[in-house]
Structures are given as C-alpha cells and as structure tokens.
Design an enzyme around this catalytic site. Sequence first.
Site, PDB file in Angstrom:
ATOM      1  CD  GLU A 121      40.181  71.234  39.878  1.00 58.66           C
ATOM      2  OE1 GLU A 121      40.053  71.771  41.000  1.00 58.66           O
ATOM      3  OE2 GLU A 121      39.292  71.222  39.012  1.00 58.66           O
ATOM      4  N   GLY A 179      42.975  65.810  44.288  1.00 55.96           N
ATOM      5  CA  GLY A 179      43.540  64.615  43.659  1.00 55.96           C
ATOM      6  C   GLY A 179      42.615  63.441  43.867  1.00 55.96           C
ATOM      7  CB  THR A 224      49.516  62.064  30.939  1.00 53.87           C
ATOM      8  OG1 THR A 224      49.799  61.723  32.297  1.00 53.87           O
ATOM      9  CG2 THR A 224      50.393  61.229  30.014  1.00 53.87           C
ATOM     10  NE  ARG A 242      78.735  40.222  40.461  1.00 55.05           N
ATOM     11  CZ  ARG A 242      79.844  40.936  40.422  1.00 55.05           C
ATOM     12  NH1 ARG A 242      80.462  41.151  39.272  1.00 55.05           N
ATOM     13  NH2 ARG A 242      80.341  41.448  41.533  1.00 55.05           N
ATOM     14  CD  GLU A 277      45.055  55.888  34.024  1.00 56.12           C
ATOM     15  OE1 GLU A 277      44.239  54.946  33.998  1.00 56.12           O
ATOM     16  OE2 GLU A 277      45.654  56.309  33.021  1.00 56.12           O
ATOM     17  CB  SER A 335      47.905  51.373  46.403  1.00 51.40           C
ATOM     18  OG  SER A 335      48.741  50.985  45.347  1.00 51.40           O
TER      19      SER A 335
HETATM   20  C1  LIG Z   1      53.203  61.513  36.071  1.00 55.26           C
HETATM   21  C2  LIG Z   1      51.770  61.753  36.410  1.00 55.26           C
HETATM   22  C3  LIG Z   1      50.817  61.752  35.412  1.00 55.26           C
HETATM   23  C4  LIG Z   1      49.479  62.047  35.705  1.00 55.26           C
HETATM   24  N1  LIG Z   1      48.566  62.153  34.696  1.00 55.26           N
HETATM   25  C5  LIG Z   1      47.323  62.638  34.972  1.00 55.26           C
HETATM   26  C6  LIG Z   1      46.404  62.949  33.916  1.00 55.26           C
HETATM   27  O1  LIG Z   1      46.698  62.738  32.731  1.00 55.26           O
HETATM   28  N2  LIG Z   1      45.206  63.483  34.238  1.00 55.26           N
HETATM   29  C7  LIG Z   1      44.828  63.718  35.539  1.00 55.26           C
HETATM   30  O2  LIG Z   1      43.726  64.212  35.752  1.00 55.26           O
HETATM   31  N3  LIG Z   1      45.673  63.429  36.566  1.00 55.26           N
HETATM   32  C8  LIG Z   1      46.908  62.907  36.311  1.00 55.26           C
HETATM   33  N4  LIG Z   1      47.784  62.654  37.343  1.00 55.26           N
HETATM   34  C9  LIG Z   1      47.356  62.898  38.710  1.00 55.26           C
HETATM   35  C10 LIG Z   1      47.176  61.623  39.519  1.00 55.26           C
HETATM   36  O3  LIG Z   1      46.061  60.889  39.073  1.00 55.26           O
HETATM   37  C11 LIG Z   1      47.091  62.023  40.995  1.00 55.26           C
HETATM   38  O4  LIG Z   1      48.380  62.454  41.369  1.00 55.26           O
HETATM   39  C12 LIG Z   1      46.597  60.902  41.898  1.00 55.26           C
HETATM   40  O5  LIG Z   1      45.245  60.598  41.650  1.00 55.26           O
HETATM   41  C13 LIG Z   1      46.748  61.228  43.387  1.00 55.26           C
HETATM   42  O6  LIG Z   1      46.255  62.508  43.676  1.00 55.26           O
HETATM   43  P1  LIG Z   1      47.201  63.527  44.495  1.00 55.26           P
HETATM   44  O7  LIG Z   1      48.519  63.563  43.814  1.00 55.26           O
HETATM   45  O8  LIG Z   1      46.472  64.793  44.651  1.00 55.26           O
HETATM   46  O9  LIG Z   1      47.406  62.832  45.886  1.00 55.26           O
HETATM   47  P2  LIG Z   1      46.450  62.976  47.176  1.00 55.26           P
HETATM   48  O10 LIG Z   1      45.042  62.703  46.790  1.00 55.26           O
HETATM   49  O11 LIG Z   1      46.763  64.244  47.868  1.00 55.26           O
HETATM   50  O12 LIG Z   1      46.958  61.751  48.041  1.00 55.26           O
HETATM   51  C14 LIG Z   1      48.128  61.802  48.872  1.00 55.26           C
HETATM   52  C15 LIG Z   1      48.161  60.504  49.687  1.00 55.26           C
HETATM   53  O13 LIG Z   1      46.992  60.420  50.517  1.00 55.26           O
HETATM   54  C16 LIG Z   1      46.301  59.207  50.244  1.00 55.26           C
HETATM   55  N5  LIG Z   1      44.858  59.394  50.397  1.00 55.26           N
HETATM   56  C17 LIG Z   1      44.070  60.367  49.843  1.00 55.26           C
HETATM   57  N6  LIG Z   1      42.794  60.176  50.187  1.00 55.26           N
HETATM   58  C18 LIG Z   1      42.751  59.059  50.950  1.00 55.26           C
HETATM   59  C19 LIG Z   1      41.713  58.334  51.598  1.00 55.26           C
HETATM   60  N7  LIG Z   1      40.419  58.711  51.527  1.00 55.26           N
HETATM   61  N8  LIG Z   1      42.034  57.217  52.314  1.00 55.26           N
HETATM   62  C20 LIG Z   1      43.323  56.821  52.383  1.00 55.26           C
HETATM   63  N9  LIG Z   1      44.353  57.454  51.794  1.00 55.26           N
HETATM   64  C21 LIG Z   1      44.069  58.564  51.082  1.00 55.26           C
HETATM   65  C22 LIG Z   1      46.677  58.859  48.814  1.00 55.26           C
HETATM   66  O14 LIG Z   1      46.463  57.469  48.535  1.00 55.26           O
HETATM   67  C23 LIG Z   1      48.148  59.255  48.820  1.00 55.26           C
HETATM   68  O15 LIG Z   1      48.906  58.241  49.389  1.00 55.26           O
HETATM   69  C24 LIG Z   1      49.103  62.304  37.057  1.00 55.26           C
HETATM   70  C25 LIG Z   1      50.071  62.253  38.078  1.00 55.26           C
HETATM   71  C26 LIG Z   1      51.385  62.023  37.760  1.00 55.26           C
HETATM   72  C27 LIG Z   1      52.405  62.030  38.882  1.00 55.26           C
END
Ligand SMILES: Cc1cc2nc3c(=O)[nH]c(=O)nc-3n(C[C@H](O)[C@H](O)[C@H](O)COP(=O)(O)OP(=O)(O)OC[C@H]3O[C@@H](n4cnc5c(N)ncnc54)[C@H](O)[C@@H]3O)c2cc1C
Length: 394
Positions: free
Chosen positions: A137, A141, A168, A280, A375, A378
């Site tokens: 949402e 995330g 996706t 190359r 998904e 890291s």
């Molecule tokens: C192209 C694409 C396709 C996707 N497809 C789907 C889909 O089909 N369905 C779906 O539901 N989602 C989907 N996603 C969402 C995706 O799974 C999330 O973007 C991802 O899980 C990270 O969540 P966030 O973007 O909110 O990042 P955030 O959770 O805000 O994280 C930001 C940073 O903080 C770090 N962080 C967060 N919490 C911690 C912690 N506790 N300790 C250390 N570091 C932390 C993260 O590792 C990251 O580096 C998709 C995303 C993209 C870009």
Amino acid sequence: MIPENGTCGEGMAIDPETFDSLLRAIERFVAERLVPLEDDVDRTDRVPDALVEEMKALGLFGLTIPEEFGGLGLGIEQEVRVAIALGQTSPAFRSIFGTNIGIGSQGIVFDGTDAQKRRYLPGLASGEIIGSFCLTEPDVGSDAASLKTRATRAGDGYVLNGTKRYITNAPRANVFTVMARTDPDEPGARGVSAFLVDADTPGIRLGKPERKMGQKGAHVCDVVFEDARVPADALIGGIEGQGFKTAMKVLDRGRLHMGGVCTGVAQRLIRESVAYAMGRRQFGRAISEFQLVQAMLADSETECAAAAALVLATARRRDRGERVTKEAAMCKYFASEMVGRVADRAVQIHGGAGYISDYAVERFYRDVRLFRIYEGTSEIQKLIIAREMLREAG
Ligand SMILES: Cc1cc2nc3c(=O)[nH]c(=O)nc-3n(C[C@H](O)[C@H](O)[C@H](O)COP(=O)(O)OP(=O)(O)OC[C@H]3O[C@@H](n4cnc5c(N)ncnc54)[C@H](O)[C@@H]3O)c2cc1C
C-alpha cells in the site's frame, strides 16, 4: 514480510522425461522467440499479444498449478530449473505469466477452498484468467502486517476500502488476491484476511501504469477499492485472520523461483560478457587477455555457480518436505545481490558500449535492480535469515 511457514503442500513433480522435453521446449522458445524480441519490448513497453498466446500454448501460465486443475504441477526443483531457463531472456517476458504461477495463484493453491480452486485455477493455468497479488500500500511495504485496507462485514459479504500500490499485472488482471484488515481492533498480522476479488467488481479503480526503470513490457499500477462489495465466499479458505499467513507462504515459495530467475539472468550476462571480451580489441589484443578483465569474469562465474548450487539444493530439500524458510530467504538474497554485481561487471567489461542501449547488458542492468526490492527487499531477507538462525539456536 516475515513468513511464518516453511513448506506448504506443494504438488508432486512431473515425471523426468516429460519434464526434460518441456524444459527443452521452453529453452527453444526463449532462444528463438523471446531473445530476438527483447529490444523491441524494451522500446515499445509492450509484449505482443501473439507471443502471449504462444506462452499459453506452451503451458507457461500453469507451471505450478496442480495437474488436477489443468496446470503442469511442477515440483520445486523443476520450477527452479524452468526459472533458470526463463532467466536467459528479459525478465519482462516472465512477468507476463509470473503472477499466474506465483503470487497471483499460490494463495488459492495453498489455502483456497475446493470451490475457490475449481473456480479460478483452471483459468489461471490456461492463461484465460490473469491473477494479481495486492499486498503493498502507499504507506505499507516491508511492514506488510500493518496494512490499512479494510474489509468490513456487510450483510452476507464484505465491503473493501483502501489503495494497493505497485501491483504487477493489475492492468490486465481478472482476479486480485487482496490482503485486507477484517479486525480493526487487531492492528497486526492476526487482523488480516485474504480475499479473491474479481476485477470487474463495482468499486474497483485502477491507477495509471507506472513508468519504471526497467522490465519494460511488464506493467504495475495502483488498485483502489472504494466500497467494493464481495460475497462471503470470496474469503480465501473461508476463515478470517489467516490472510497474512497465506501471503507469507506465497512469498516464501516465490523466493526460490526468484533465485532461479536471477541465476539464469546472470548466466546470460556472463555469456554476453565473455563474447564481448573476446571480440573487443585494445592495445593490440582481445580485452579478454587482460587479467583485470579476466578477474571480473571469474568473480561473476564463481558467484553465479554458487547461487545455482544454493537454489537447486534448497529446492531439492523443499521437494523432500523439509522446512527451508531460512534457505529460501538466503536464495533470494544472495541470487538477487549476485545478479546485481554480475550486471555491473558486464557493463564495465563492455566499456562505453555497456552504457548504450544497443547492447543487451544496458537493459539487463536496469532490469535486475528490481530483484533486490520486490517480494521482500534484501534487508527483509536478512532479517528472516537471522530470525531463523536465532530460532534454531533455541
Ligand atoms: C515493479 C514492482 C512490482 C511490484 N509488484 C508488487 C505486487 O505485485 N504486489 C505487491 O503487493 N507489491 C508489489 N511491489 C511492491 C514491493 O514488494 C515493495 O516495493 C517492497 O516490498 C518494498 O516495500 P516499499 O517499497 O514500501 O519499501 P519500504 O518498506 O518503505 O522500504 C524502504 C527501505 O527501507 C528498508 N527497510 C524497511 N524496513 C526495514 C527494517 N525493518 N530493517 C531494515 N531495513 C528496512 C527496505 O529494505 C528499503 O531499503 C512491487 C514493487 C515494484 C517496484
């Protein structure tokens, strides 16, 4: 985003001879049909419809769906070997059917009622139905258990309200697996339920497809629920409060598949790097003769082989029914970071050409960045690995 389950009721593997001929057919399809179209798809941001029909005919939409529902019912090692084969080309192609064989179908396979399986799985397996997975949402995330989308009991069903982000295949989806909070008094995982929501349900609105860094041809957008009414039998498994567990099982299985895809892409990048380095010439000789270039090739080959070994060994253990939560997270973490390093070296070996879009490595460099993020990032994989280590230590 930390799974609570390890293994969870996979189908049986298909017989080795049938699998070998399937794998050969997929390898041929990748080499002859997909690789020649990579550049086109990157430029047009579109996978041709005719190609999608060919994917359906090959059975790609049903790789992981049990045979009794029209799928191929691959075992995990078989699925990983197919993922490695699919990794030899742009990941955008895999994404077209990726949700149907992963996050968009496995919630039903694992936890669906018989009626839900009969209703959706045959269409998902044939590709007639496209499934998407709605967990993320705008404000939620990595901390997926705190999701805010609400499913409120109303008469004999539920009313959904909330926004899901970066979904996706949402622009093409027919059914969404939606994680929503059914218990407002329970702010964590236990208040979450999973629903199967048909895309034509009144009250669902799609956002504009996002412009992305890479994987052009695969589309994501917001899915907005505004008083979207679903019947009670849309609840996966018919039980409230199980949705977060379902989501984590689905993501747990996907980690091995992702490890396989990353390994396949790394193999392709290494082939591109070797071919370029041998062709190359600088300082009167092929750049492949320079030991600093050889070191980059050796690092990539070694790390890629390590990822392949880890992913295949973990898949075999899961096929035997062992709990591999830690190892699956290790696979996704190591393989996705590995392919990032391999892509970076591939660009370096290509020199200026590596920055130019005529060369495949430029495109792959952008494409693979996503693997470390979706998904489960890291960082989240590392938290899972450490949590499991501490659990094992008692
Ligand atoms: C192209 C694409 C396709 C996707 N497809 C789907 C889909 O089909 N369905 C779906 O539901 N989602 C989907 N996603 C969402 C995706 O799974 C999330 O973007 C991802 O899980 C990270 O969540 P966030 O973007 O909110 O990042 P955030 O959770 O805000 O994280 C930001 C940073 O903080 C770090 N962080 C967060 N919490 C911690 C912690 N506790 N300790 C250390 N570091 C932390 C993260 O590792 C990251 O580096 C998709 C995303 C993209 C870009």
